[in-house]
Scaffold this active site. Structure first.
Site, PDB file in Angstrom:
ATOM      1  CG  HIS A  57      -1.792   1.181   1.379  1.00 46.33           C
ATOM      2  ND1 HIS A  57      -3.119   1.188   1.039  1.00 46.33           N
ATOM      3  CD2 HIS A  57      -1.525   2.443   1.840  1.00 46.33           C
ATOM      4  CE1 HIS A  57      -3.637   2.374   1.273  1.00 46.33           C
ATOM      5  NE2 HIS A  57      -2.691   3.162   1.770  1.00 46.33           N
ATOM      6  CD  GLU A  58       1.622   3.553   3.728  1.00 45.86           C
ATOM      7  OE1 GLU A  58       1.802   4.622   3.092  1.00 45.86           O
ATOM      8  OE2 GLU A  58       0.615   3.352   4.423  1.00 45.86           O
ATOM      9  CG  HIS A  65       0.273   6.400  -0.602  1.00 44.64           C
ATOM     10  ND1 HIS A  65      -0.717   7.143  -1.190  1.00 44.64           N
ATOM     11  CD2 HIS A  65      -0.291   5.824   0.496  1.00 44.64           C
ATOM     12  CE1 HIS A  65      -1.829   7.034  -0.487  1.00 44.64           C
ATOM     13  NE2 HIS A  65      -1.597   6.227   0.540  1.00 44.64           N
ATOM     14  CG  HIS A 106       0.385   8.945  -7.173  1.00 38.81           C
ATOM     15  ND1 HIS A 106      -0.737   9.378  -6.498  1.00 38.81           N
ATOM     16  CD2 HIS A 106       0.262   9.456  -8.420  1.00 38.81           C
ATOM     17  CE1 HIS A 106      -1.488  10.103  -7.298  1.00 38.81           C
ATOM     18  NE2 HIS A 106      -0.900  10.182  -8.464  1.00 38.81           N
TER      19      HIS A 106
END
Length: 653
Positions: A440-441, A444, A447
């Site tokens: 998940h991290e 980020h 991105h």
């Protein structure tokens, strides 16, 4: 190429910060007085000054979160009002607003920066009378200080509590990897010192067989930092006042002015629709768990502090699956290597490890290359410690953009988690939930790091609407359930053997075990947050609101001592105020995108992965996320994809 991460000179930090701000203000005066209304001569210098200020302050802010000390805390608290006052006054500078409004350009990215800058000025109250601007300045400084105080209270309360367990019977079934860091010698005997940090707390709540001890830990965890109730009250009053000064009915309406969602009614309707979708399945899950607890331990009424324990045991019996066994295959270093390998293959990039002396020996650093060209840098700080605030997050450091001399600046970012700490006997071993968190991290981070925007305000996560910023992170976490990926990252930390197919299948089969109950809990947080910001609630009304929502979302009467709101950092010490719904809002995008990218055999389409990189990751906030999404897949996201991903469909049975 990248700036060296250094611990600040605390004695000289504030004077230097004031010097940077002074230089910034002087440059603003020069820009305002200049005849030019050229983008590169007006906004580019401000982008460079924004980056300089951010690069100076971020190391302090970062260390205050990952290596908290009296020194970082004192300096950070002294810096916050200075920065808050500077940013507020800058946003109230009407002459600068007029100057930016006069800029003309034919370039899409430059026009986007201009439009968003003007909107920010207007939302900050640039056109308000002086006395109201001054009041907004006071409010912003106070809110900044209160959020920091909230966070510090929570960190202190988390670190202050310990529970000494002496009886070996009370720790039976808890993984050795969790117990080793907690082992202490007291009066010549081995004891276990549990605390409220995530690895310790989750270990006992999930595997601890002594119900009384589970309740003690749960009570301590859910009643942390009671002084934060007064801080919440002050924060809510100030947010309400700020919104009304700016012409909004409430803070939620103000927060939505730069979000993807159109209205608070739309958000509440979306969340309540999800309750309807999930509740029937959640009731079945709860009844199954209650029946199981009654069967094996004669528990008449299952409580909040029982849920994780009996869920783990039921999962083990129902699926013949014990997560403790899988944990032995997810050694932190190998998982990270496997993640980087898969990301490299998906997005055609390479990672090169570096040896740097940083804030802690466990920190790992990598440079990222694309087509043999250096593109970005990433730092991983993954293990729990008492000086680190709880949770997991990605924080941007440097930003990709081109300065006024056409020099390319490269991006860097931190990924911070609180995984089990390695000991002399056992390396850091991850639960599968931890693996999902790391993916998940990383979503980020990609991105931010793979952005190709020339303009800093549009680059990476900058300017991305808050309720869609979770899309890339949730998109990548889906890969943590792909069989080939689990096979590639799963290796037993002792034997070196690959994780068996049977265990991988069990992880995938249990993906949606009690998913509806988990979904209801997230909706509970989201509804509480958005409704809390529709009007001011005092301390008692805040609790009443939460209790009312729980009647819709929970099958358990939560103990009165549970003051969850006092530790709800996302909305009181983070950026999610009136925005916690974003996790589910963005998950519609991520679920729909992931399902669209799977071929008939369930494998990921690498062609679409490259399209995702090109249309989503590289574009940042060049356009609204919904537009970028449609440009990529030529369709609107379907809310039913979210229910499908959670298994909340007729096919579930």
């Amino acid at each position: 190429m990248f700036i060296e991460f250094k611990e600040p000179d605390y004695d000289d930090f504030i004077p230097k910060l004031k010097d940077i701000i002074k230089k910034y203000n002087q440059k603003v005066d020069v820009i305002i007085k200049a005849d030019s209304n050229d983008y590169n001569e007006t906004l580019k210098p401000l982008e460079e000054l924004d980056e300089e200020l951010s690069l100076y302050f971020t190391p302090l802010s970062h260390l205050n979160s990952v290596s908290n000390s009296d020194q970082t805390q004192k300096t950070y608290e002294e810096a916050l009002p200075i920065l808050s006052e500077f940013h507020t006054r800058l946003s109230h500078n009407k002459e600068l607003y007029k100057k930016i409004k006069s800029i003309t350009t034919k370039k899409e990215d430059e026009q986007r920066v201009i439009n968003e800058a003007l909107k920010d000025f207007e939302l900050a109250g640039v056109n308000l009378p002086k006395e109201k601007k001054l009041r907004l300045e006071e409010i912003d400084v106070n809110l900044s200080n209160l959020s920091n105080e909230f966070s510090q209270n929570l960190l202190n309360a988390t670190n202050e509590y310990t529970l000494i367990i002496k009886n070996e019977k009370d720790i039976e079934g808890i993984p050795n990897s969790a117990l080793e860091p907690l082992k202490k010698e007291l009066d010549g005997k081995i004891v276990y010192e549990f605390n409220l940090q995530m690895p310790s707390y989750i270990a006992y709540m999930t595997y601890g067989s002594n119900r009384n001890l589970r309740e003690r830990l749960y009570r301590a965890y859910t009643s942390r930092a009671p002084q934060n109730a007064q801080i919440i009250d002050k924060i809510l009053k100030l947010r309400e006042e700020e919104a009304k000064i700016l012409g909004f009915d409430n803070y939620a309406q103000y927060a939505l002015s730069k979000r993807d969602a159109n209205s608070t009614d739309e958000i509440v309707e979306f969340l309540e629709k999800m309750i309807v979708t999930a509740k029937e399945y959640a009731k079945e899950e709860f009844e199954e768990l209650s029946t199981y607890a009654k069967k094996i331990d004669n528990i008449e009424q299952i409580e909040s502090y029982d849920m994780a324990y009996y869920a783990q045991k039921l999962q083990e019996e129902k699926f013949d699956f014990d997560e403790r066994i899988t944990q032995e295959y997810f050694e932190q270093n190998r998982v990270l290597e496997g993640l980087l390998s898969r990301v490299s293959a998906l997005f055609d990039i390479k990672f090169k490890a570096l040896e740097l002396k940083l804030w802690h020996p466990c920190v790992k650093t990598y440079d990222i290359y694309e087509n043999d060209e250096l593109r970005a840098r990433i730092y991983f700080d993954l293990e729990a410690r008492s000086s680190k605030r709880s949770g997991a997050w990605m924080n941007d450091f440097e930003t990709h953009f081109f300065d006024s001399k056409e020099n390319r600046k490269l991006a860097s970012a931190f990924i911070v988690c609180n995984f089990a700490t390695a000991s002399k006997e056992t390396p850091s071993l991850l639960r599968h939930d931890d693996v999902v968190t790391l993916f998940h991290e990383m979503g980020h981070a990609l991105h931010h790091l793979l952005s190709k925007n020339a303009q800093r305000p549009l680059s990476g996560i900058n300017g991305v609407a808050w309720d869609v910023v979770e899309f890339p992170s949730q998109f990548l976490e889906n890969f943590a359930y792909q069989k080939d990926i689990l096979k590639s990252i799963g290796t037993h930390y002792k034997s070196g053997k690959k994780i068996p197919d049977l265990l991988v299948d069990k992880i995938i089969q249990t993906k949606n075990f009690q998913a509806a109950l988990g979904l209801l809990r997230q909706i509970e947080f989201s509804l509480f947050d958005i409704k809390l910001h529709l009007q001011y609630h005092n301390i008692d009304q805040t609790q009443e609101l939460l209790d009312t929502i729980r009647k819709k979302t929970s099958f358990i009467t939560v103990p009165r001592y549970n003051k969850f709101q006092n530790s709800f950092s996302h909305i009181f010490a983070g950026g999610y105020a009136a925005g916690y719904y974003s996790y589910k809002w963005a998950e519609v995008l991520s679920a729909d995108a992931f399902i669209e990218c799977l071929d008939e055999d369930g494998a990921f389409d690498t062609f679409k992965a490259k399209g995702y990189k090109e249309h989503i990751l590289s574009k940042g906030s060049l356009r609204d996320m919904r537009k970028l999404y449609k440009e990529w897949l030529n369709k609107e996201p379907d809310i039913e994809s979210l229910a499908k991903l959670y298994g909340l469909t007729k096919e579930r049975e």
